[in-house]
Scaffold this motif. Sequence first.
Motif, mmCIF file in Angstrom:
data_model
loop_
_atom_site.group_PDB
_atom_site.id
_atom_site.type_symbol
_atom_site.label_atom_id
_atom_site.label_comp_id
_atom_site.label_asym_id
_atom_site.label_seq_id
_atom_site.Cartn_x
_atom_site.Cartn_y
_atom_site.Cartn_z
ATOM 1 N N VAL A 1 0.624 -1.140 0.030
ATOM 2 C CA VAL A 1 -0.100 -0.026 0.105
ATOM 3 C C VAL A 1 0.683 1.278 -0.066
ATOM 4 O O VAL A 1 0.599 2.356 -0.733
ATOM 5 C CB VAL A 1 -0.779 -0.055 1.242
ATOM 6 N N GLU A 2 2.001 1.272 0.726
ATOM 7 C CA GLU A 2 2.785 2.360 0.721
ATOM 8 C C GLU A 2 3.595 2.675 -0.756
ATOM 9 O O GLU A 2 3.441 3.718 -1.008
ATOM 10 C CB GLU A 2 4.107 1.964 1.747
ATOM 11 N N ASP A 3 3.748 1.484 -1.200
ATOM 12 C CA ASP A 3 4.357 1.834 -2.880
ATOM 13 C C ASP A 3 3.188 2.379 -3.623
ATOM 14 O O ASP A 3 3.467 3.550 -4.317
ATOM 15 C CB ASP A 3 4.844 0.436 -3.293
ATOM 16 N N ARG A 4 1.942 1.867 -3.376
ATOM 17 C CA ARG A 4 1.137 2.582 -4.316
ATOM 18 C C ARG A 4 0.772 3.974 -3.963
ATOM 19 O O ARG A 4 0.638 4.720 -4.807
ATOM 20 C CB ARG A 4 -0.090 1.685 -3.910
ATOM 21 N N ASP A 5 0.685 4.107 -2.559
ATOM 22 C CA ASP A 5 0.467 5.591 -2.247
ATOM 23 C C ASP A 5 1.493 6.546 -2.954
ATOM 24 O O ASP A 5 1.328 7.910 -3.353
ATOM 25 C CB ASP A 5 0.605 5.816 -0.760
ATOM 26 N N LYS A 6 2.845 6.033 -2.721
ATOM 27 C CA LYS A 6 3.969 6.865 -3.135
ATOM 28 C C LYS A 6 3.808 7.359 -4.940
ATOM 29 O O LYS A 6 3.943 8.325 -4.918
ATOM 30 C CB LYS A 6 5.247 6.281 -2.806
ATOM 31 N N ILE A 7 3.315 6.067 -5.484
ATOM 32 C CA ILE A 7 3.265 6.207 -6.811
ATOM 33 C C ILE A 7 1.938 7.221 -7.370
ATOM 34 O O ILE A 7 2.244 7.819 -8.153
ATOM 35 C CB ILE A 7 3.178 4.892 -7.403
ATOM 36 N N GLU A 8 0.893 7.023 -6.516
ATOM 37 C CA GLU A 8 -0.177 7.876 -6.913
ATOM 38 C C GLU A 8 0.110 9.339 -6.469
ATOM 39 O O GLU A 8 -0.422 10.324 -7.358
ATOM 40 C CB GLU A 8 -1.317 7.228 -6.014
ATOM 41 N N HIS A 9 1.049 9.620 -5.577
ATOM 42 C CA HIS A 9 1.383 10.834 -4.873
ATOM 43 C C HIS A 9 2.067 11.381 -6.405
ATOM 44 O O HIS A 9 1.789 12.622 -6.711
ATOM 45 C CB HIS A 9 1.987 11.076 -3.903
ATOM 46 N N GLN A 10 2.933 10.852 -6.733
ATOM 47 C CA GLN A 10 3.976 11.152 -7.884
ATOM 48 C C GLN A 10 3.013 11.441 -9.421
ATOM 49 O O GLN A 10 3.243 12.451 -9.916
ATOM 50 C CB GLN A 10 4.941 10.020 -8.277
ATOM 51 N N LEU A 11 1.976 10.693 -9.460
ATOM 52 C CA LEU A 11 1.172 10.778 -10.546
ATOM 53 C C LEU A 11 0.268 11.955 -10.508
ATOM 54 O O LEU A 11 0.313 12.743 -11.634
ATOM 55 C CB LEU A 11 0.355 9.682 -10.708
ATOM 56 N N GLU A 12 -0.049 12.380 -9.300
ATOM 57 C CA GLU A 12 -0.666 13.650 -9.101
ATOM 58 C C GLU A 12 -0.053 14.684 -9.325
ATOM 59 O O GLU A 12 -0.419 15.791 -10.041
ATOM 60 C CB GLU A 12 -1.415 13.606 -7.437
ATOM 61 N N GLN A 13 1.188 14.655 -8.839
ATOM 62 C CA GLN A 13 2.261 15.744 -9.249
ATOM 63 C C GLN A 13 2.348 16.071 -10.645
ATOM 64 O O GLN A 13 2.551 17.128 -11.185
ATOM 65 C CB GLN A 13 3.694 15.540 -8.603
ATOM 66 N N ILE A 14 2.665 14.833 -11.479
ATOM 67 C CA ILE A 14 2.831 14.912 -12.926
ATOM 68 C C ILE A 14 1.581 15.446 -13.505
ATOM 69 O O ILE A 14 1.549 16.461 -14.275
ATOM 70 C CB ILE A 14 3.214 13.712 -13.283
ATOM 71 N N ASN A 15 0.548 14.998 -12.969
ATOM 72 C CA ASN A 15 -0.997 15.731 -13.786
ATOM 73 C C ASN A 15 -1.110 17.114 -13.465
ATOM 74 O O ASN A 15 -1.516 17.986 -14.231
ATOM 75 C CB ASN A 15 -1.872 14.875 -12.944
ATOM 76 N N THR A 16 -0.601 17.501 -12.323
ATOM 77 C CA THR A 16 -0.689 19.010 -11.787
ATOM 78 C C THR A 16 0.176 19.674 -12.886
ATOM 79 O O THR A 16 -0.038 20.834 -13.591
ATOM 80 C CB THR A 16 -0.371 19.210 -10.383
ATOM 81 N N ALA A 17 1.424 19.278 -12.900
ATOM 82 C CA ALA A 17 2.408 19.926 -13.937
ATOM 83 C C ALA A 17 1.869 19.916 -15.074
ATOM 84 O O ALA A 17 2.032 20.905 -16.029
ATOM 85 C CB ALA A 17 3.947 19.250 -13.698
ATOM 86 N N LEU A 18 1.312 18.900 -15.761
ATOM 87 C CA LEU A 18 0.820 18.924 -16.973
ATOM 88 C C LEU A 18 -0.450 19.812 -17.294
ATOM 89 O O LEU A 18 -0.356 20.627 -18.083
ATOM 90 C CB LEU A 18 0.516 17.411 -17.479
ATOM 91 N N ASP A 19 -1.177 19.906 -16.435
ATOM 92 C CA ASP A 19 -2.267 20.840 -16.142
ATOM 93 C C ASP A 19 -1.811 22.297 -16.384
ATOM 94 O O ASP A 19 -2.062 23.055 -17.111
ATOM 95 C CB ASP A 19 -3.170 20.652 -14.962
ATOM 96 N N PHE A 20 -0.837 22.388 -15.720
ATOM 97 C CA PHE A 20 -0.078 23.844 -15.383
ATOM 98 C C PHE A 20 0.365 24.072 -16.802
ATOM 99 O O PHE A 20 0.341 25.318 -17.421
ATOM 100 C CB PHE A 20 0.878 23.885 -14.438
ATOM 101 N N LEU A 21 1.181 23.259 -17.417
ATOM 102 C CA LEU A 21 1.918 23.616 -18.865
ATOM 103 C C LEU A 21 0.809 23.652 -19.604
ATOM 104 O O LEU A 21 1.026 24.211 -20.611
ATOM 105 C CB LEU A 21 2.828 22.475 -19.005
#
Length: 54
Positions: free
Chosen positions: A25-45
């Motif tokens: 679950v920890e690994d999934r949470d970390k990966i999902e957090h990174q995906l959220e950051q990437i999606n935010t960056a893509l939205d911003f760009l």
Amino acid sequence: MSTVIENLLSRKQKLVEQLETAQSVEDRDKIEHQLEQINTALDFLDRPESKDAR
């Protein structure tokens, strides 16, 4: 700018693949957090320049 977007999309694809095989679950949470950051960056760009609106 397209290189930045390409890198983000590439990283996103790798993370999605990792998410499919993540065991803990920890690994999934970390990966999902990174995906959220990437999606935010893509939205911003993807937004139109705010300077043009002024």
